[in-house]
Design an enzyme around this catalytic site. Structure first.
Site, mmCIF file in Angstrom:
data_model
loop_
_atom_site.group_PDB
_atom_site.id
_atom_site.type_symbol
_atom_site.label_atom_id
_atom_site.label_comp_id
_atom_site.label_asym_id
_atom_site.label_seq_id
_atom_site.Cartn_x
_atom_site.Cartn_y
_atom_site.Cartn_z
ATOM 1 N N SER A 1 3.835 -3.015 -11.894
ATOM 2 C CA SER A 1 2.664 -2.702 -12.854
ATOM 3 C C SER A 1 1.925 -4.014 -13.206
ATOM 4 O O SER A 1 1.378 -4.058 -14.222
ATOM 5 C CB SER A 1 2.960 -2.171 -14.137
ATOM 6 N N HIS B 1 12.997 -2.284 -0.784
ATOM 7 C CA HIS B 1 12.103 -1.658 -1.771
ATOM 8 C C HIS B 1 12.879 -0.872 -2.716
ATOM 9 O O HIS B 1 13.645 -0.014 -2.003
ATOM 10 C CB HIS B 1 10.897 -1.203 -1.383
ATOM 11 N N GLY C 1 1.663 -3.121 -6.176
ATOM 12 C CA GLY C 1 1.529 -1.727 -5.641
ATOM 13 C C GLY C 1 0.102 -1.212 -5.946
ATOM 14 O O GLY C 1 -0.559 -1.429 -5.246
ATOM 15 N N GLY D 1 5.117 1.115 -11.049
ATOM 16 C CA GLY D 1 4.173 2.525 -10.906
ATOM 17 C C GLY D 1 4.297 3.201 -12.243
ATOM 18 O O GLY D 1 3.743 4.192 -12.325
ATOM 19 N N GLU E 1 12.219 2.011 -3.734
ATOM 20 C CA GLU E 1 11.859 3.344 -3.343
ATOM 21 C C GLU E 1 12.704 3.652 -2.087
ATOM 22 O O GLU E 1 13.145 4.953 -1.758
ATOM 23 C CB GLU E 1 10.442 3.617 -3.054
ATOM 24 N N TRP F 1 0.878 -1.244 -0.005
ATOM 25 C CA TRP F 1 0.080 0.080 0.066
ATOM 26 C C TRP F 1 0.950 1.310 0.007
ATOM 27 O O TRP F 1 0.435 2.436 -0.061
ATOM 28 C CB TRP F 1 -0.928 0.101 1.400
ATOM 29 N N LYS F 2 2.293 1.150 0.255
ATOM 30 C CA LYS F 2 3.155 2.154 0.508
ATOM 31 C C LYS F 2 2.440 3.452 1.200
ATOM 32 O O LYS F 2 1.911 2.831 2.218
ATOM 33 C CB LYS F 2 3.212 2.666 -1.158
ATOM 34 N N GLU G 1 11.959 -6.887 -8.919
ATOM 35 C CA GLU G 1 10.887 -5.837 -9.372
ATOM 36 C C GLU G 1 11.992 -4.751 -10.213
ATOM 37 O O GLU G 1 12.613 -3.940 -9.518
ATOM 38 C CB GLU G 1 10.478 -4.749 -8.186
HETATM 39 C C1 PEP Z 1 5.513 -2.011 -5.865
HETATM 40 O O1 PEP Z 1 5.336 -1.027 -5.152
HETATM 41 O O2 PEP Z 1 6.383 -2.752 -5.388
HETATM 42 C C2 PEP Z 1 5.023 -2.057 -7.163
HETATM 43 C C3 PEP Z 1 5.270 -3.166 -7.859
HETATM 44 O O3 PEP Z 1 4.210 -1.055 -7.493
HETATM 45 P P1 PEP Z 1 3.401 -1.192 -8.783
HETATM 46 O O4 PEP Z 1 2.554 -2.453 -8.887
HETATM 47 O O5 PEP Z 1 2.341 0.023 -8.515
HETATM 48 O O6 PEP Z 1 4.140 -1.136 -9.884
#
Ligand code: PEP
Length: 254
Positions: free
Chosen positions: A217, A99, A238, A177, A101, A10-11, A171
């Site tokens: 995504s 992660h 995400g 995102g 981020e 959920w960030k 990832e």
């Molecule tokens: C994530 O935050 O780990 C992620 C994969 O985000 P999203 O699915 O929005 O790309």
């Protein structure tokens, strides 16, 4: 035995009431989905809500809560931080580590992440170690060496017994995102590469049991194609995890 898992990240989104209603909605919708010891769902929520969400997931046999980060020490004078020991005390059993981020905005290095992994394991918290290359790395065809370094430096200090308790999430940063997903061929290729590294270091049995998630995504329309790849064992989701129906449809794709 290898476990299939979908994790919702959920960030830094949702207010308290929104978080609770999303979690309730997901729990209710998942009552109609066959979860099991080898097919689990995990909600990675803002730390403020972990206590409450853990109460909810704790009532479900195959749902769990997850922190988005931990400090590398268990306790002490680290104002504003949360630790493995503290999240454990409110019923959390997983944490994301590294992660992209956190690597990008908080300068988390592989060396620091290796410590976080050890600390999580010391509290029986399962770390979900995130790795992934930047778009530029892929353009320059450096993506395999970037992942090799992230895995070696972040994880290869672990003993075989410790390594059995981790999850890896691949990832690609360019897919997070952005709406741009890795193709199933690209995901499978990298997941197989990661598994080959684990075979080399820890042997076939441990590598075969390792859960490797794809993140970037992932949505209801592409989840099934990604999850049918032999080395993709689920997803780290995400944006789509913020919509109960989308998230549950991704779980159904498992
Ligand atoms: C994530 O935050 O780990 C992620 C994969 O985000 P999203 O699915 O929005 O790309």
């Amino acid at each position: 035995m290898r476990k299939k898992i979908v994790v919702g990240n959920w960030k830094m989104n949702l207010l308290k009431t929104q978080a609770e209603s999303l979690a309730n909605e997901v729990v209710n919708l998942l009552r109609h989905v066959d979860l099991s010891e080898t097919k689990k769902v995990i909600l990675s929520t803002p730390s403020l809500y972990l206590n409450k969400i853990s109460e909810l997931t704790g009532k479900e046999k195959f749902m769990f809560s997850c922190s988005q980060n931990i400090h590398h020490e268990n306790s002490g004078a680290y104002t504003g931080e949360i630790s493995a020991e503290r999240i454990k005390s409110v019923g959390v059993s997983y944490t994301l580590v590294g992660h992209s981020e956190r690597r990008a905005y908080f300068d988390e290095t592989n060396e620091l992440l290796a410590k976080k992994i050890t600390t999580a394991l010391s509290q029986n918290i399962v770390p979900i170690y995130c790795c992934g290359e930047q778009l530029e790395d892929r353009r320059l065809e450096n993506h395999f060496s970037v992942i090799l370094t992230q895995i070696e430096e972040g994880l290869f200090h672990l003993s075989s017994d410790e390594f059995k308790n981790i999850i890896i999430a691949y990832e690609p940063v360019w897919a997070i995102g952005t709406g741009e997903t890795a193709t199933s061929d690209q995901a499978q290729e990298m997941h197989a590469f990661i598994r080959s590294l684990i075979i080399e270091k820890y042997g076939n049995d441990i590598a075969d049991d390792l859960t490797i998630l794809y993140g970037g995504s992932c949505k209801p329309s592409n989840a099934e194609e990604l999850f049918t790849c032999p080395d993709v064992d689920g997803g780290l989701i995400g944006g789509a995890s913020l919509i109960a129906e989308d998230f549950v449809n991704i779980v159904k794709a498992l």
